[in-house]
Enzyme design. Structure first.
Site, PDB file in Angstrom:
ATOM      1  CG  ASP A   1      -1.945  -1.200   1.109  1.00 47.36           C
ATOM      2  OD1 ASP A   1      -2.402  -1.498  -0.021  1.00 47.36           O
ATOM      3  OD2 ASP A   1      -2.256  -1.810   2.136  1.00 47.36           O
TER       4      ASP A   1
ATOM      5  CE  LYS B 186      -3.810  -6.332  -0.105  1.00 44.77           C
ATOM      6  NZ  LYS B 186      -4.379  -5.014  -0.481  1.00 44.77           N
TER       7      LYS B 186
ATOM      8  CG  ASP C 179      -7.192  -5.919  -2.502  1.00 43.96           C
ATOM      9  OD1 ASP C 179      -8.385  -6.174  -2.715  1.00 43.96           O
ATOM     10  OD2 ASP C 179      -6.766  -5.490  -1.418  1.00 43.96           O
ATOM     11  CG  LEU C 180      -7.890  -3.412  -8.771  1.00 45.08           C
ATOM     12  CD1 LEU C 180      -7.930  -3.171 -10.275  1.00 45.08           C
ATOM     13  CD2 LEU C 180      -7.239  -2.223  -8.070  1.00 45.08           C
ATOM     14  CE  LYS C 181     -10.752  -5.157  -0.259  1.00 43.72           C
ATOM     15  NZ  LYS C 181      -9.438  -4.520  -0.395  1.00 43.72           N
TER      16      LYS C 181
ATOM     17  CG  ASP D 135     -20.489  -1.514 -11.631  1.00 42.44           C
ATOM     18  OD1 ASP D 135     -21.701  -1.491 -11.944  1.00 42.44           O
ATOM     19  OD2 ASP D 135     -19.740  -0.533 -11.744  1.00 42.44           O
TER      20      ASP D 135
ATOM     21  CG  ASN E 154     -22.200  -6.186 -19.800  1.00 44.04           C
ATOM     22  OD1 ASN E 154     -21.768  -7.167 -20.420  1.00 44.04           O
ATOM     23  ND2 ASN E 154     -22.141  -4.946 -20.271  1.00 44.04           N
TER      24      ASN E 154
ATOM     25  CB  THR F  21     -10.357  -8.003   8.375  1.00 39.44           C
ATOM     26  OG1 THR F  21      -9.559  -7.294   7.443  1.00 39.44           O
ATOM     27  CG2 THR F  21     -10.382  -9.460   7.997  1.00 39.44           C
TER      28      THR F  21
ATOM     29  CD  GLN G 185      -7.309  -5.066   8.924  1.00 42.56           C
ATOM     30  OE1 GLN G 185      -8.503  -5.352   9.025  1.00 42.56           O
ATOM     31  NE2 GLN G 185      -6.672  -5.098   7.785  1.00 42.56           N
TER      32      GLN G 185
ATOM     33  NE  ARG H 228      -2.260  -0.702   8.189  1.00 38.12           N
ATOM     34  CZ  ARG H 228      -3.503  -0.414   8.566  1.00 38.12           C
ATOM     35  NH1 ARG H 228      -3.794   0.792   9.010  1.00 38.12           N
ATOM     36  NH2 ARG H 228      -4.455  -1.325   8.498  1.00 38.12           N
TER      37      ARG H 228
HETATM   38  O1  C5P Z   1      -1.795  -2.981   6.824  1.00 43.16           O
HETATM   39  P1  C5P Z   1      -2.675  -4.188   6.919  1.00 43.16           P
HETATM   40  O2  C5P Z   1      -1.933  -5.459   7.262  1.00 43.16           O
HETATM   41  O3  C5P Z   1      -3.886  -3.954   7.815  1.00 43.16           O
HETATM   42  O4  C5P Z   1      -3.191  -4.380   5.431  1.00 43.16           O
HETATM   43  C1  C5P Z   1      -4.191  -5.310   5.080  1.00 43.16           C
HETATM   44  C2  C5P Z   1      -4.414  -5.240   3.602  1.00 43.16           C
HETATM   45  O5  C5P Z   1      -5.448  -6.168   3.274  1.00 43.16           O
HETATM   46  C3  C5P Z   1      -4.873  -3.872   3.108  1.00 43.16           C
HETATM   47  O6  C5P Z   1      -4.256  -3.677   1.833  1.00 43.16           O
HETATM   48  C4  C5P Z   1      -6.381  -4.007   2.950  1.00 43.16           C
HETATM   49  O7  C5P Z   1      -6.872  -3.225   1.900  1.00 43.16           O
HETATM   50  C5  C5P Z   1      -6.526  -5.501   2.626  1.00 43.16           C
HETATM   51  N1  C5P Z   1      -7.812  -6.107   2.989  1.00 43.16           N
HETATM   52  C6  C5P Z   1      -8.286  -6.122   4.273  1.00 43.16           C
HETATM   53  N2  C5P Z   1      -9.478  -6.732   4.562  1.00 43.16           N
HETATM   54  C7  C5P Z   1     -10.189  -7.318   3.605  1.00 43.16           C
HETATM   55  C8  C5P Z   1      -9.696  -7.324   2.278  1.00 43.16           C
HETATM   56  C9  C5P Z   1      -8.488  -6.700   2.014  1.00 43.16           C
HETATM   57  O8  C5P Z   1      -7.623  -5.610   5.173  1.00 43.16           O
HETATM   58  N3  C5P Z   1     -11.293  -7.979   3.909  1.00 43.16           N
END
Ligand code: C5P
Length: 250
Positions: free
Chosen positions: A10, A46, A73-75, A78, A81, A136, A207, A228
């Protein structure tokens, strides 16, 4: 099932990302201890929205060319189509893993898979398609109060996972707390990719449900996503080494 640590890069730019990853590659080679270092892949990374929107598709190519496996990881979330057409584009990038929100429903997930397979048709290794169940950073209280989903979190996550499996996806992003239940409901081959990982000494940041890499390994996670605790560590190489040895070390 192959277990691996996925580093959440990130970062705001490609330069920062590459500078950071260069420091970690050597450490991985030492921790994984393979006799033939030429076969050791570079760290699985990622690319999230921040980096992708800043740099565009070329960041994917740059990291693939440098030997990294890439989870994009663009989640996506939408109408079917739109998601199908977008997944087709992402499939052409040669990513190893890509995701969407299971909240988009089964039809959207089926369309996504079809698009991804079209896009990656020329590739021998097809990308894994993974669904986000609940973030999470969302706990049960938030889900009840803000999203008006009044069922227990565990039940919601399990149902989203079953929906993803029915749609033909490869697995889900979930908390490590849910990995065992999801494997029980969807089978051991159904991948659990788990963020919300903290080394014991870390704070949890935003988190709300966290586990250590060792606990996640014991809970049955197939991949852990760690940001992190590595990227913001005083000594990122040591933090990465610690995460790897807890999760994949012998
Ligand atoms: O810094 P940290 O370890 O909290 O990063 C977790 C990564 O996982 C982040 O890039 C976050 O966008 C991603 N993520 C998440 N929970 C989800 C899906 C993805 O924390 N359910």
């Amino acid at each position: 099932m192959a277990k691996d640590v996925i580093i959440a890069c990130d970062f705001p730019s490609a330069d920062e990302t590459i500078k950071f990853l260069d420091k970690l590659t050597r450490i991985r080679d030492e921790v994984v201890k393979c006799d033939d270092i030429t076969v050791i892949p570079r760290p699985f990374v990622k690319i999230g929205m921040e980096l992708y929107y800043a740099e565009g598709p070329k960041i994917v190519k740059t990291l693939k060319d440098r030997g990294h496996k890439v989870f994009l990881d663009l989640k996506l979330h939408d109408i079917p189509n739109t998601v199908k057409k977008t997944m087709q584009v992402l499939g052409e990038y040669g990513v190893d893993m890509v995701n969407l929100h299971a909240a988009g429903g089964i039809d959207m997930m089926v369309a996504a898979k079809a698009g991804l397979m079209l896009g990656s048709a020329r590739l021998a290794d097809k990308p894994k398609l993974i669904a986000v169940t609940q973030l999470t950073s969302t706990d049960e209280g938030t889900m009840h109060r803000e999203l008006l989903i009044d069922r227990p979190l565990e039940e919601v996550v399990k149902q989203y996972a079953l929906n993803a499996k029915e749609a033909g996806l490869d697995g889900v992003v979930c908390s490590a707390f849910e990995a065992a239940g999801i494997h029980e409901a969807c089978g051991l081959d159904f991948l659990t990719v788990t963020p919300g990982i903290r080394l014991t000494k870390d704070g949890s940041d935003d988190q709300k449900r966290v586990m250590t890499p060792k606990e996640a390994r014991e809970a049955g996670s197939d991949y852990i996503v760690v940001g992190r605790p590595i990227t913001a560590a005083e000594k990122p190489s040591e933090a990465y080494a610690e995460v790897c040895s807890q999760f994949i070390g012998r």
